[in-house]
Design a protein around this motif. Structure first.
Motif, PDB file in Angstrom:
ATOM      1  N   GLY A 114     -10.609  26.881   4.878  1.00 47.72           N
ATOM      2  CA  GLY A 114     -10.894  25.110   5.457  1.00 47.72           C
ATOM      3  C   GLY A 114      -9.564  25.279   7.062  1.00 47.72           C
ATOM      4  N   GLY A 115     -10.728  25.257   7.632  1.00 50.72           N
ATOM      5  CA  GLY A 115      -9.121  25.073   8.900  1.00 50.72           C
ATOM      6  C   GLY A 115      -9.826  24.217   9.217  1.00 50.72           C
ATOM      7  N   GLY A 116     -10.092  22.789   9.168  1.00 50.25           N
ATOM      8  CA  GLY A 116      -9.972  22.272   9.520  1.00 50.25           C
ATOM      9  C   GLY A 116      -8.583  20.681   9.365  1.00 50.25           C
ATOM     10  N   ILE A 117      -8.755  19.523  10.132  1.00 55.03           N
ATOM     11  CA  ILE A 117      -7.557  18.926   9.860  1.00 55.03           C
ATOM     12  C   ILE A 117      -5.993  19.328   8.339  1.00 55.03           C
ATOM     13  CG2 ILE A 117      -6.040  16.825  10.285  1.00 55.03           C
ATOM     14  CD1 ILE A 117      -8.456  15.473  11.097  1.00 55.03           C
ATOM     15  N   VAL A 118      -6.691  19.601   7.514  1.00 54.42           N
ATOM     16  CA  VAL A 118      -5.269  19.771   6.153  1.00 54.42           C
ATOM     17  C   VAL A 118      -5.600  21.316   6.770  1.00 54.42           C
ATOM     18  CG1 VAL A 118      -5.462  20.411   3.805  1.00 54.42           C
ATOM     19  CG2 VAL A 118      -6.254  18.113   4.922  1.00 54.42           C
ATOM     20  N   GLY A 119      -6.414  21.980   6.693  1.00 55.06           N
ATOM     21  CA  GLY A 119      -5.911  23.703   7.086  1.00 55.06           C
ATOM     22  C   GLY A 119      -5.345  23.791   8.170  1.00 55.06           C
ATOM     23  N   SER A 120      -5.287  23.523   9.291  1.00 54.63           N
ATOM     24  CA  SER A 120      -4.507  23.504  10.207  1.00 54.63           C
ATOM     25  C   SER A 120      -2.669  22.749  10.364  1.00 54.63           C
ATOM     26  CB  SER A 120      -5.478  22.541  11.833  1.00 54.63           C
ATOM     27  OG  SER A 120      -5.001  21.820  11.872  1.00 54.63           O
ATOM     28  N   ASN A 121      -2.897  22.029   9.411  1.00 58.20           N
ATOM     29  CA  ASN A 121      -1.053  21.323   9.228  1.00 58.20           C
ATOM     30  C   ASN A 121      -0.972  22.236   8.059  1.00 58.20           C
ATOM     31  OD1 ASN A 121      -0.242  18.542  10.362  1.00 58.20           O
ATOM     32  ND2 ASN A 121      -2.969  18.800  10.942  1.00 58.20           N
ATOM     33  N   ALA A 122      -1.474  22.253   7.331  1.00 56.89           N
ATOM     34  CA  ALA A 122      -1.037  23.605   6.205  1.00 56.89           C
ATOM     35  C   ALA A 122      -0.155  25.074   6.792  1.00 56.89           C
ATOM     36  CB  ALA A 122      -2.003  24.133   5.224  1.00 56.89           C
ATOM     37  N   ALA A 123      -1.597  25.415   8.035  1.00 57.17           N
ATOM     38  CA  ALA A 123      -0.908  26.776   8.977  1.00 57.17           C
ATOM     39  C   ALA A 123       0.305  26.447   9.636  1.00 57.17           C
ATOM     40  CB  ALA A 123      -1.859  26.952   9.203  1.00 57.17           C
ATOM     41  N   LEU A 124      -0.093  25.599   9.832  1.00 56.59           N
ATOM     42  CA  LEU A 124       1.280  24.877  10.979  1.00 56.59           C
ATOM     43  C   LEU A 124       2.348  25.027  10.146  1.00 56.59           C
ATOM     44  CD1 LEU A 124       2.201  24.045  13.841  1.00 56.59           C
ATOM     45  CD2 LEU A 124       2.205  21.816  12.502  1.00 56.59           C
ATOM     46  N   VAL A 125       2.534  24.450   8.834  1.00 57.34           N
ATOM     47  CA  VAL A 125       4.002  24.734   8.192  1.00 57.34           C
ATOM     48  C   VAL A 125       4.130  26.089   7.394  1.00 57.34           C
ATOM     49  CG1 VAL A 125       5.110  23.624   6.458  1.00 57.34           C
ATOM     50  CG2 VAL A 125       3.997  22.134   7.981  1.00 57.34           C
ATOM     51  N   ALA A 126       3.178  26.573   6.980  1.00 55.48           N
ATOM     52  CA  ALA A 126       3.572  27.747   6.449  1.00 55.48           C
ATOM     53  C   ALA A 126       3.537  28.991   7.419  1.00 55.48           C
ATOM     54  CB  ALA A 126       2.210  27.668   5.777  1.00 55.48           C
TER      55      ALA A 126
END
Length: 370
Positions: free
Chosen positions: A175-187
């Motif tokens: 999932g690349g929505g708000i949760v996913g994009s913020n998880a990707a940012l930190v990871a």
């Protein structure tokens, strides 16, 4: 309007519906505020801070519910709170009804008007009252997943960043929505090997523009989800269908193909979870193991960073709270179709089609009730 703020009672929930600054805004608009004692303790706000903002302090939740015409909370009302609601009373909070038939039945029986943060919309189709908590949860997902990967926590014993000469851990975000994009940012910031899976070409293009080559992007199919999950050290479930139960994208059979000690952080757990083996947990006992895979399924993740979360949430919810209190719920919902989309239950009727479908209950259009 008489507005009440009870202390949150869900396990390890430290957020509060209104900050002292938000109370001051409502008081300045002519409203009367009552706040349960110690409601703001989790964010460092004292009863005196609320008094200085113009609120009256109540000794019990019963007093708050009995006095107020409108209740402002953070998390869904617990059974004892549902029992305190009365016909015609307005409740403004997160509800997440689709996976929670007992709460839905209790709210329908109460006769209250229940406006849910998570289904209020914006002109661009986004969910402005869910967004700030999704940002928090996405960032926390990597933090929680990294901790859960430690051997002492039952995990694989992998450091997501790796070290020179040792490859970084693989993070797969569904999932690349708000949760996913913020998880990707930190990871990606930690140096992990990050892959985001999404079915929307537009989302994948947006993520490509945001991250460039720092994040791998994969179009979602059953085959691609299974392949990526099976090779992951950490999987973040970040899918959302507004108002509806989350789709089960990770089956139990897929767990046998994963590395023993790998971790699943199911951020979609508020809507039932996107993993077949997910069940809601708490900050007190956040993880459990199924078939050798560590599951982190805390249903109120942002409550763990209550101060940040509360101030971020209030920045989004305050304009809507002012509209509801200032105009009354019928006029406020009639004037604003996006706020009207937040209406989930109204005087014994269910008003969200996705929730009605998930629970097998009758649906009444919100427009017909205002």
């Amino acid at each position: 309007m008489f507005v009440g703020v009870p202390k949150e009672i869900k396990n390890h929930e430290y957020r509060v519906g209104l900050t002292p600054a938000s109370v001051r805004e409502l008081v300045a608009a002519g409203h009367t505020l009552i706040v349960e004692t110690a409601a703001g303790a989790g964010i460092g706000a004292s009863d005196e801070d609320y008094r200085a903002a113009g609120a009256r302090i109540a000794a019990t939740a019963t007093e708050v519910f009995a006095s107020a015409d409108m209740i402002v909370k953070v998390k869904e009302p617990q059974p004892t709170e549902c029992a305190l609601l009365r016909p015609g009373q307005l409740l403004f909070t997160y509800l997440h009804l689709a996976p929670d038939p007992e709460q839905a039945k209790a709210l329908l029986a109460s006769g209250a008007i229940c406006v849910a943060y998570e289904t209020v919309t914006a002109a661009d189709g986004s969910l402005p009252l869910l967004a700030p908590m999704s940002e928090v949860a996405g960032r926390m997902a990597i933090q929680a997943g990294a901790h859960s990967l430690e051997k002492a926590q039952g995990g694989l014993g992998v450091l997501l960043s790796g070290v020179p000469g040792v490859a970084p851990g693989k993070v797969v975000i569904i999932g690349g929505g708000i949760v996913g994009s913020n998880a990707a940012l930190v990871a990606s910031g930690m140096g992990a090997d990050v892959t985001v899976i999404d079915r929307s070409p537009a989302v994948l293009r947006r993520l490509s523009a945001q991250f460039g080559t720092r994040v791998k992007l994969v179009h979602a199919t059953r085959e691609s989800v299974e392949a990526e999950v099976s090779s992951a050290d950490l999987v973040v479930g970040a899918v959302l269908i507004p108002g509806a139960a989350a789709p089960k994208l990770i089956s139990r059979a897929m767990l046998s193909k994963m590395k023993p000690g790998a971790v699943i952080v199911d951020v979609a757990i508020d809507q039932g979870g996107c993993c077949e083996t997910s069940k809601a947990t708490t900050h007190a006992e956040p993880t459990y193991v199924v078939d050798g895979i560590v599951h982190y399924c805390v249903a109120n993740m942002p409550g763990g960073v209550a101060r940040t979360s509360t101030y971020a949430l209030n920045a989004a919810t305050l304009p809507f709270a002012l509209a509801l209190a200032g105009k009354g719920w019928k006029a406020a919902l009639k004037d604003d179709v996006h706020l009207r989309n937040g209406l989930n239950i109204c005087e014994g009727k269910l008003t969200r089609p996705e929730v009605a479908e998930a629970l097998g209950l009758a649906f009444t259009p919100a427009d017909s009730l205002i």
